[in-house]
Design a protein around this motif. Structure first.
Motif, PDB file in Angstrom:
ATOM      1  N   THR A   2     -25.321 -62.842 -36.694  1.00 25.42           N
ATOM      2  CA  THR A   2     -26.439 -63.790 -36.732  1.00 25.42           C
ATOM      3  C   THR A   2     -25.992 -65.187 -37.164  1.00 25.42           C
ATOM      4  O   THR A   2     -26.822 -66.038 -37.475  1.00 25.42           O
ATOM      5  N   ASN A  23     -25.016 -67.833 -35.700  1.00 25.73           N
ATOM      6  CA  ASN A  23     -25.453 -69.010 -34.948  1.00 25.73           C
ATOM      7  C   ASN A  23     -26.962 -69.211 -34.955  1.00 25.73           C
ATOM      8  O   ASN A  23     -27.470 -70.118 -34.301  1.00 25.73           O
ATOM      9  N   ALA A  24     -27.680 -68.374 -35.694  1.00 29.40           N
ATOM     10  CA  ALA A  24     -29.141 -68.477 -35.760  1.00 29.40           C
ATOM     11  C   ALA A  24     -29.554 -68.954 -37.148  1.00 29.40           C
ATOM     12  O   ALA A  24     -29.181 -68.351 -38.157  1.00 29.40           O
ATOM     13  N   ILE A  65     -34.706 -66.670 -38.085  1.00 31.08           N
ATOM     14  CA  ILE A  65     -34.729 -65.343 -37.462  1.00 31.08           C
ATOM     15  C   ILE A  65     -36.126 -64.730 -37.581  1.00 31.08           C
ATOM     16  O   ILE A  65     -36.698 -64.682 -38.681  1.00 31.08           O
ATOM     17  N   LYS A  76     -30.306 -67.803 -44.100  1.00 34.52           N
ATOM     18  CA  LYS A  76     -31.221 -67.779 -42.970  1.00 34.52           C
ATOM     19  C   LYS A  76     -32.670 -67.971 -43.417  1.00 34.52           C
ATOM     20  O   LYS A  76     -33.064 -67.538 -44.498  1.00 34.52           O
ATOM     21  N   ASP A 110     -34.591 -68.893 -33.616  1.00 36.52           N
ATOM     22  CA  ASP A 110     -33.370 -68.922 -32.807  1.00 36.52           C
ATOM     23  C   ASP A 110     -32.983 -67.522 -32.326  1.00 36.52           C
ATOM     24  O   ASP A 110     -32.186 -67.384 -31.400  1.00 36.52           O
ATOM     25  N   MET A 111     -33.531 -66.512 -32.984  1.00 35.93           N
ATOM     26  CA  MET A 111     -33.182 -65.134 -32.658  1.00 35.93           C
ATOM     27  C   MET A 111     -34.269 -64.204 -33.156  1.00 35.93           C
ATOM     28  O   MET A 111     -34.946 -64.502 -34.149  1.00 35.93           O
TER      29      MET A 111
END
Length: 388
Positions: free
Chosen positions: A27, A29-30, A33, A60, A90-91
């Motif tokens: 995770t 690059n996110a 979430i 995050k 982003d995810m």
């Protein structure tokens, strides 16, 4: 074997401790979430704390999307897409079983699509020519095999239709599969989920071609594995070997591999999906009721395969039996296994209203891969035989 093209884009991380070992890097690059889950069991068994702890330590922003029901609805999908858009996720990280994963595949599509995904992708097959929101999954229940495909079964409550589509573009980017995460699943849920595994395999196995092919050989081994390991896990739910085997059986049943070169049936799934759309019954339980009765309707048309099923999966000796007698003995063995698991054997046990059966039967899709193509009249006969 028939011609086929095989692809599976999901990267699997399997084994004890895999979430702790890999989640942070997967995770990285996110920034934001969308953490999706069901009714809260992951908060009781410690999975929620472990996952949120890893994500928070990595800095995050977590947006929670909870309350995904066992038969995820289109309204729930729209709720998740709205959350993802408003919070610029982003995810998506789906934690749970097939319901959470299926719902989030649809959310990943809806988040980046301006139209109506039901009309354009579920009511009919569509073409995904854009990038859905990235999705990763943490599997906590073995059953649907949704972690390694792009399939998502969604219920449109307004239209009373429950249907699934499989789009490779919706495959999760990664699947984290720690068998120990399944230890806390109640026995009844484990049994119904595992029967769904067996159903996925049978729905593929009982279809053409009948000639010697690798897919059928793999499926016989998988069916034996499900039966053997489910019996062990019912006795000892924390048997790691049995639970890990069931978890991988589930993935193998639905990662598209065994479907290569096969027509596939899935009429039982068509019938159960509409039962679910009308009654919200448990998916695996509905399948357990339907399968033996359906097979008694179609076995003559697929007799050589039902003989193989009896001999190779259940180990039944011929002992002077005719092919038809041997095939029926195999179907009886399946029915006896269902009873031994404590799963329901009638629609009445599921709370289905007998007066609704014709309406439900008339709404069922007709499989083109069945040994014996159904009519809505015969589907109604099957439902009536299943009732009590």
């Amino acid at each position: 074997m028939n011609n086929f093209i095989f692809q599976n884009a999901t990267k699997v991380y399997f084994g004890k401790g895999c979430v702790k070992e890999y989640l942070a890097c997967l995770t990285k690059n996110a920034n934001t979430i969308l953490l999706a889950y069901g009714g809260g069991s992951i908060k009781r068994n410690g999975v929620y704390d472990e996952i949120t702890g890893i994500l928070k330590e990595a800095g995050k922003t977590i947006v929670e999307f909870s309350g995904i029901m066992s038969n995820p609805t289109y309204a729930k999908v729209q709720e998740g897409a709205k959350l993802a858009r408003e919070n610029h996720a982003d995810m998506i990280l789906a934690v749970g079983g097939g319901s959470a994963m299926d719902c989030c595949k649809a959310v990943s599509l809806a988040t980046r699509y301006d139209g109506d995904i039901w009309d354009d992708f579920w009511a009919q097959p569509g073409v995904i020519d854009f990038e859905p929101l990235p999705l990763g999954v943490v599997v906590t229940v073995a059953g649907t095999g949704s972690e390694c495909n792009g399939g998502a079964v969604i219920t449109n409550e307004e239209k009373k239709v429950k249907t699934g589509r499989d789009y490779p573009a919706l495959n999760p980017r990664f699947a984290l599969m720690d068998p120990a995460y399944t230890f806390s699943v109640p026995k009844k849920q484990m049994a119904s989920g595992s029967f769904d595994i067996l159903s996925h395999i049978m729905e593929t196995y009982f279809s053409e071609p009948n000639e010697d092919n690798v897919s059928d050989d793999i499926m016989e081994a998988l069916m034996e594995s499900v039966i053997r390991n489910l019996r062990i896990a019912m006795e000892n739910p924390e048997d790691y070997t049995a639970r890990s085997n069931l978890m991988w059986d589930s993935t193998m049943a639905e990662n598209r591999l065994i479907k290569m070169g096969k027509k596939c049936d899935f009429e039982c799934h068509n019938m159960e999906h509409q039962l679910g759309a009308y009654t919200n019954c448990n998916h695996g339980c509905g399948l357990a009721v339907i399968h033996p009765v359906y097979y008694r309707h179609v076995y003559k048309e697929g007799l050589p395969k039902f003989v193989r099923f009896a001999e190779n999966v259940w180990g039944i000796a011929r002992d002077g039996k005719t092919d038809e007698e041997l095939a029926l003995t195999g179907i009886d063995a399946l029915a006896d296994f269902i009873k031994a698991l404590g799963l329901p054997t009638t629609l009445k046990e599921l709370g289905v209203d007998k007066a609704q059966l014709k309406e439900i039967a008339d709404s069922c899709g007709i499989s083109q891969g069945s040994y014996k193509p159904m009519t809505h009249e015969e589907i109604l006969e099957i439902f009536q035989e299943c009732y009590e």
